[in-house]
Motif scaffolding. Structure first.
Motif, PDB file in Angstrom:
ATOM      1  N   SER A 275       7.825   8.320  -5.467  1.00 25.27           N
ATOM      2  CA  SER A 275       7.720   6.845  -5.924  1.00 25.27           C
ATOM      3  C   SER A 275       7.034   5.790  -5.297  1.00 25.27           C
ATOM      4  O   SER A 275       7.549   6.389  -4.071  1.00 25.27           O
ATOM      5  CB  SER A 275       8.848   6.130  -6.126  1.00 25.27           C
ATOM      6  OG  SER A 275       9.935   5.294  -5.198  1.00 25.27           O
ATOM      7  N   GLY A 276       6.472   4.873  -4.770  1.00 25.66           N
ATOM      8  CA  GLY A 276       5.650   4.690  -4.087  1.00 25.66           C
ATOM      9  C   GLY A 276       7.143   3.593  -3.024  1.00 25.66           C
ATOM     10  O   GLY A 276       6.974   3.945  -1.920  1.00 25.66           O
ATOM     11  N   ALA A 277       8.491   3.137  -3.542  1.00 31.24           N
ATOM     12  CA  ALA A 277       9.508   3.438  -2.800  1.00 31.24           C
ATOM     13  C   ALA A 277      10.277   4.157  -1.965  1.00 31.24           C
ATOM     14  O   ALA A 277      10.207   4.096  -0.393  1.00 31.24           O
ATOM     15  CB  ALA A 277      10.393   2.223  -3.191  1.00 31.24           C
TER      16      ALA A 277
ATOM     17  N   ASN B 161       7.682   5.245   0.823  1.00 32.49           N
ATOM     18  CA  ASN B 161       7.494   3.641   2.040  1.00 32.49           C
ATOM     19  C   ASN B 161       9.061   3.554   2.812  1.00 32.49           C
ATOM     20  O   ASN B 161       8.930   3.574   4.173  1.00 32.49           O
ATOM     21  CB  ASN B 161       7.209   2.459   1.642  1.00 32.49           C
ATOM     22  CG  ASN B 161       6.059   2.562   1.539  1.00 32.49           C
ATOM     23  OD1 ASN B 161       4.891   3.371   1.808  1.00 32.49           O
ATOM     24  ND2 ASN B 161       5.587   1.608   0.880  1.00 32.49           N
TER      25      ASN B 161
ATOM     26  N   VAL C  22      -0.543   2.524  -1.562  1.00 31.68           N
ATOM     27  CA  VAL C  22      -0.097   3.408  -3.053  1.00 31.68           C
ATOM     28  C   VAL C  22      -0.795   2.846  -4.259  1.00 31.68           C
ATOM     29  O   VAL C  22      -0.617   3.142  -4.925  1.00 31.68           O
ATOM     30  CB  VAL C  22       1.646   2.550  -3.379  1.00 31.68           C
ATOM     31  CG1 VAL C  22       2.043   2.652  -4.755  1.00 31.68           C
ATOM     32  CG2 VAL C  22       2.546   3.495  -2.324  1.00 31.68           C
ATOM     33  N   GLN C  23      -1.029   1.470  -4.261  1.00 33.63           N
ATOM     34  CA  GLN C  23      -2.284   0.763  -5.139  1.00 33.63           C
ATOM     35  C   GLN C  23      -3.565   1.429  -4.929  1.00 33.63           C
ATOM     36  O   GLN C  23      -4.139   1.277  -5.578  1.00 33.63           O
ATOM     37  CB  GLN C  23      -1.396  -0.650  -5.331  1.00 33.63           C
ATOM     38  CG  GLN C  23      -2.371  -1.371  -6.652  1.00 33.63           C
ATOM     39  CD  GLN C  23      -1.700  -2.180  -7.058  1.00 33.63           C
ATOM     40  OE1 GLN C  23      -1.772  -3.064  -7.937  1.00 33.63           O
ATOM     41  NE2 GLN C  23      -0.242  -2.718  -5.851  1.00 33.63           N
TER      42      GLN C  23
ATOM     43  N   LYS D 231       1.949   5.257  -7.060  1.00 36.03           N
ATOM     44  CA  LYS D 231       0.604   5.352  -7.925  1.00 36.03           C
ATOM     45  C   LYS D 231      -0.719   6.101  -8.823  1.00 36.03           C
ATOM     46  O   LYS D 231       0.049   7.079  -9.866  1.00 36.03           O
ATOM     47  CB  LYS D 231       0.281   3.864  -7.755  1.00 36.03           C
ATOM     48  CG  LYS D 231       1.251   2.401  -8.114  1.00 36.03           C
ATOM     49  CD  LYS D 231       1.078   1.277  -7.577  1.00 36.03           C
ATOM     50  CE  LYS D 231       1.919   0.374  -8.743  1.00 36.03           C
ATOM     51  NZ  LYS D 231       2.750  -0.229  -7.252  1.00 36.03           N
TER      52      LYS D 231
ATOM     53  N   GLU E 223       0.087  -6.548  -4.895  1.00 30.90           N
ATOM     54  CA  GLU E 223       0.106  -7.922  -5.459  1.00 30.90           C
ATOM     55  C   GLU E 223       0.410  -8.858  -4.959  1.00 30.90           C
ATOM     56  O   GLU E 223       1.085  -9.818  -6.012  1.00 30.90           O
ATOM     57  CB  GLU E 223       2.445  -7.068  -5.928  1.00 30.90           C
ATOM     58  CG  GLU E 223       2.550  -5.684  -5.762  1.00 30.90           C
ATOM     59  CD  GLU E 223       2.878  -5.529  -7.407  1.00 30.90           C
ATOM     60  OE1 GLU E 223       3.041  -6.488  -7.767  1.00 30.90           O
ATOM     61  OE2 GLU E 223       1.699  -4.307  -7.519  1.00 30.90           O
TER      62      GLU E 223
ATOM     63  N   ASP F 256      -0.037   1.692   3.677  1.00 31.25           N
ATOM     64  CA  ASP F 256       0.924   1.623   2.249  1.00 31.25           C
ATOM     65  C   ASP F 256      -0.151   2.049   1.135  1.00 31.25           C
ATOM     66  O   ASP F 256      -1.031   0.416   1.123  1.00 31.25           O
ATOM     67  CB  ASP F 256       1.120   0.151   2.463  1.00 31.25           C
ATOM     68  CG  ASP F 256       1.911   0.505   0.980  1.00 31.25           C
ATOM     69  OD1 ASP F 256       1.962   1.263  -0.301  1.00 31.25           O
ATOM     70  OD2 ASP F 256       3.287  -0.314   0.538  1.00 31.25           O
TER      71      ASP F 256
ATOM     72  N   PHE G 179       3.644  -6.446  -0.157  1.00 34.17           N
ATOM     73  CA  PHE G 179       4.366  -5.616  -1.132  1.00 34.17           C
ATOM     74  C   PHE G 179       4.167  -4.609  -1.244  1.00 34.17           C
ATOM     75  O   PHE G 179       3.376  -3.030  -0.972  1.00 34.17           O
ATOM     76  CB  PHE G 179       4.872  -6.065  -2.706  1.00 34.17           C
ATOM     77  CG  PHE G 179       5.285  -5.384  -3.799  1.00 34.17           C
ATOM     78  CD1 PHE G 179       6.708  -5.803  -4.046  1.00 34.17           C
ATOM     79  CD2 PHE G 179       5.143  -4.042  -4.238  1.00 34.17           C
ATOM     80  CE1 PHE G 179       7.664  -5.485  -4.682  1.00 34.17           C
ATOM     81  CE2 PHE G 179       6.205  -4.053  -4.843  1.00 34.17           C
ATOM     82  CZ  PHE G 179       7.354  -3.835  -5.321  1.00 34.17           C
ATOM     83  N   HIS G 180       6.279  -3.388  -0.648  1.00 31.80           N
ATOM     84  CA  HIS G 180       6.281  -2.238  -1.009  1.00 31.80           C
ATOM     85  C   HIS G 180       7.393  -1.136  -1.398  1.00 31.80           C
ATOM     86  O   HIS G 180       7.712  -0.125  -0.934  1.00 31.80           O
ATOM     87  CB  HIS G 180       6.601  -2.358   0.804  1.00 31.80           C
ATOM     88  CG  HIS G 180       5.364  -2.548   1.943  1.00 31.80           C
ATOM     89  ND1 HIS G 180       4.030  -1.791   2.183  1.00 31.80           N
ATOM     90  CD2 HIS G 180       5.331  -3.791   3.210  1.00 31.80           C
ATOM     91  CE1 HIS G 180       3.232  -2.829   2.989  1.00 31.80           C
ATOM     92  NE2 HIS G 180       4.074  -3.399   3.538  1.00 31.80           N
ATOM     93  N   GLY G 181       7.539  -1.730  -2.605  1.00 33.74           N
ATOM     94  CA  GLY G 181       8.831  -1.281  -2.958  1.00 33.74           C
ATOM     95  C   GLY G 181      10.460  -2.200  -2.735  1.00 33.74           C
ATOM     96  O   GLY G 181       9.901  -3.445  -2.663  1.00 33.74           O
TER      97      GLY G 181
ATOM     98  N   GLU H  32      -1.027  -2.754   3.492  1.00 31.82           N
ATOM     99  CA  GLU H  32      -1.586  -2.112   2.579  1.00 31.82           C
ATOM    100  C   GLU H  32      -2.871  -2.590   2.721  1.00 31.82           C
ATOM    101  O   GLU H  32      -3.652  -3.933   2.917  1.00 31.82           O
ATOM    102  CB  GLU H  32      -1.220  -2.634   1.204  1.00 31.82           C
ATOM    103  CG  GLU H  32       0.027  -2.946   0.735  1.00 31.82           C
ATOM    104  CD  GLU H  32       0.365  -4.200   0.118  1.00 31.82           C
ATOM    105  OE1 GLU H  32       0.249  -4.407  -0.988  1.00 31.82           O
ATOM    106  OE2 GLU H  32       1.105  -6.130   0.442  1.00 31.82           O
TER     107      GLU H  32
HETATM  108  C1  LIG Z   1       3.648   0.008  -6.497  1.00 31.70           C
HETATM  109  C2  LIG Z   1       3.801  -1.299  -4.806  1.00 31.70           C
HETATM  110  C3  LIG Z   1       5.055   0.085  -4.139  1.00 31.70           C
HETATM  111  C4  LIG Z   1       6.301   0.422  -4.849  1.00 31.70           C
HETATM  112  O1  LIG Z   1       5.980   1.540  -5.693  1.00 31.70           O
HETATM  113  P1  LIG Z   1       7.495   1.535  -6.468  1.00 31.70           P
HETATM  114  O2  LIG Z   1       7.020   3.047  -6.507  1.00 31.70           O
HETATM  115  O3  LIG Z   1       7.606   0.836  -7.728  1.00 31.70           O
HETATM  116  O4  LIG Z   1       7.680   1.786  -6.046  1.00 31.70           O
HETATM  117  C5  LIG Z   1       4.581  -0.438  -3.092  1.00 31.70           C
HETATM  118  N1  LIG Z   1       3.833  -0.818  -2.470  1.00 31.70           N
HETATM  119  C6  LIG Z   1       2.596  -0.852  -2.641  1.00 31.70           C
HETATM  120  C7  LIG Z   1       1.439  -1.235  -1.825  1.00 31.70           C
HETATM  121  C8  LIG Z   1       3.005  -1.198  -4.082  1.00 31.70           C
HETATM  122  O5  LIG Z   1       1.967  -1.487  -4.722  1.00 31.70           O
END
Ligand SMILES: *Cc1c(COP(=O)(O)O)cnc(C)c1O
Length: 404
Positions: free
Chosen positions: A106-108, A111, A227-228, A254, A197, A225, A140-142, A192
């Motif tokens: 996962s993203g969390a 990170n 992730v998104q 993601k 978020e 980050d 937002f990082h998880g 990010e």
């Molecule tokens: C969604 C998100 C996360 C967390 O990812 P998860 O898979 O929900 O743990 C971390 N950082 C960013 C920028 C995100 O958008």
């Protein structure tokens, strides 16, 4: 067990922990950019499972990659390595700045690994005092305790007891505040490239450049980050490419799995070596099923003509949303890059993003919000032009009911 009992949205309140408030729509089937609910109602999907369903629902090549792997090998743990994980890591190293990869689910978790690595690197190289993590307000990082503490919304980390320490939050895009916070004690900056978020807020070029130069001056690690923003979401494989910035550590998740849980932390050989045997790990990270899927997503997305097509179609979606905003006076600005778009509500509609989401659903369109003032769009990167047109028509009908 006997035959499956009928379930509905109401069942959620009876058997699930109430940390979510899901929509009344219960999807049962998806194909491309369409989903169908329990009542066989069809929706165009501009939500994409929060920037996850990067190649649409049930893409035939994804179904094939998953089912082929499902007949070979599901899991061995990291006591052994496996071919899909090695192939995916090799492809990521080839496609990015990175030389080393750590897989998570996962993203969390990606990170969490990045933050632990940065702390380990700084402590081993510079001593026990270099532990400060700088991050940004509204980031937002998880939701693990370290990542949610680094995230810039205190209400998500408050009231869980003592937090991981030495984390400071600076206003995003504020160079003076960043310079004031930075020093020899700074271990890493986590950011990010476009806050997701937090309301789809892109980093300004000058700010991003200053983050990088301060990191270099103080040997602090720049953790991006993505992730998104990553895996083609912005029309670049990773958002930092367009800025001309090179991270020390990057995380993704993601879009990387297209709906299958996977995440990764990428870095250089010199930095990565600080996580020695036994210092970090995950039972599932690098699982063959997840990596076979991730490999297929990468090969579908990481092609110049696909990335160009993402930019073109996203420009069409953005222009359409801007036009509707002007026609109805409901959006003051549409921000973001590629298929990571946020429509900022104009003053008269502040606080009402959920009303737009609900009206969209009533008109057969799935969208997201990013806070109370932004409607967010993160569709499949492969959405068709005809589907974008249909989505814009549904959005227009939805807006008409909200502004009426
Ligand atoms: C969604 C998100 C996360 C967390 O990812 P998860 O898979 O929900 O743990 C971390 N950082 C960013 C920028 C995100 O958008």
């Amino acid at each position: 067990m006997s035959a499956q009992l009928p379930v509905s949205r109401a069942t959620f309140d009876e058997v699930m922990i109430p940390c979510y408030n899901p929509s009344g729509i219960v999807p049962v089937k998806g194909l491309g950019s369409r989903v169908w609910d329990q009542n066989d109602r069809e929706y165009i999907d501009l939500a994409g499972g929060i920037a996850v369903s990067s190649v649409g629902h049930c893409h035939p090549k994804m179904v094939q990659a998953l089912t082929e792997q499902a007949q070979k090998l599901w899991h061995v743990s990291n006591v052994m390595t496996n071919e899909p994980a090695l192939q995916l890591a090799q492809s990521l190293v080839e496609a990015t700045f990175a030389e080393r990869v750590f897989f998570a689910n996962s993203g969390a978790e990606a990170n969490e690994a990045a933050l632990k690595l940065a702390r380990r690197y700084a402590i081993e190289k510079h001593g026990a005092e270099k532990t400060q993590i700088i991050s940004f307000q509204k980031s937002f990082h998880g939701r693990s305790f370290f990542t949610v503490t680094v995230g810039g919304q205190a209400q998500y980390s408050d009231n869980f007891g003592p937090k991981p320490g030495d984390v400071v939050h600076v206003p995003f895009n504020d160079i003076a505040a960043l310079e004031a916070a930075f020093g020899a004690q700074t271990c890493a900056v986590m950011m990010e490239p476009i806050q997701g978020e937090g309301g789809i807020v892109p980093a300004e070029q000058a700010f991003f450049d200053r983050v990088q130069s301060l990191c270099q001056e103080h040997d602090a690690l720049l953790i991006l980050d993505e992730v998104q923003t990553g895996f083609g979401r912005t029309g670049h494989l990773f958002a930092h490419e367009k800025y001309g910035i090179t991270p020390d550590i990057m995380t993704c998740a993601k879009s990387m799995g297209g709906g299958f849980p996977i995440g990764a932390m990428l870095t250089t050989e010199a930095i990565g070596q600080h996580l020695k045997i036994g210092t970090h790990g995950s039972t599932y990270g690098g699982n063959p099923l997840a990596c076979a899927v991730g490999l297929q997503v990468l090969s579908l997305i990481n092609q110049p003509e696909v990335l160009t097509q993402i930019q073109q179609r996203a420009a069409m979606l953005k222009a359409g949303i801007e036009q509707l905003g002007q026609k109805f006076g409901c959006f003051s600005e549409v921000r973001g890059e590629g298929f990571l778009l946020g429509a900022q509500l104009s003053d008269a509609y502040l606080g009402q993003s959920r009303a737009f989401l609900q009206a969209s659903a009533d008109n057969g369109l799935l969208v997201l919000v990013a806070g109370a003032d932004v409607v967010r769009f993160t569709p499949s990167l492969l959405i068709e032009e005809a589907e974008i047109k249909q989505a814009l028509a549904a959005l227009e009908s939805a807006i008409q009911t909200v502004v009426a």
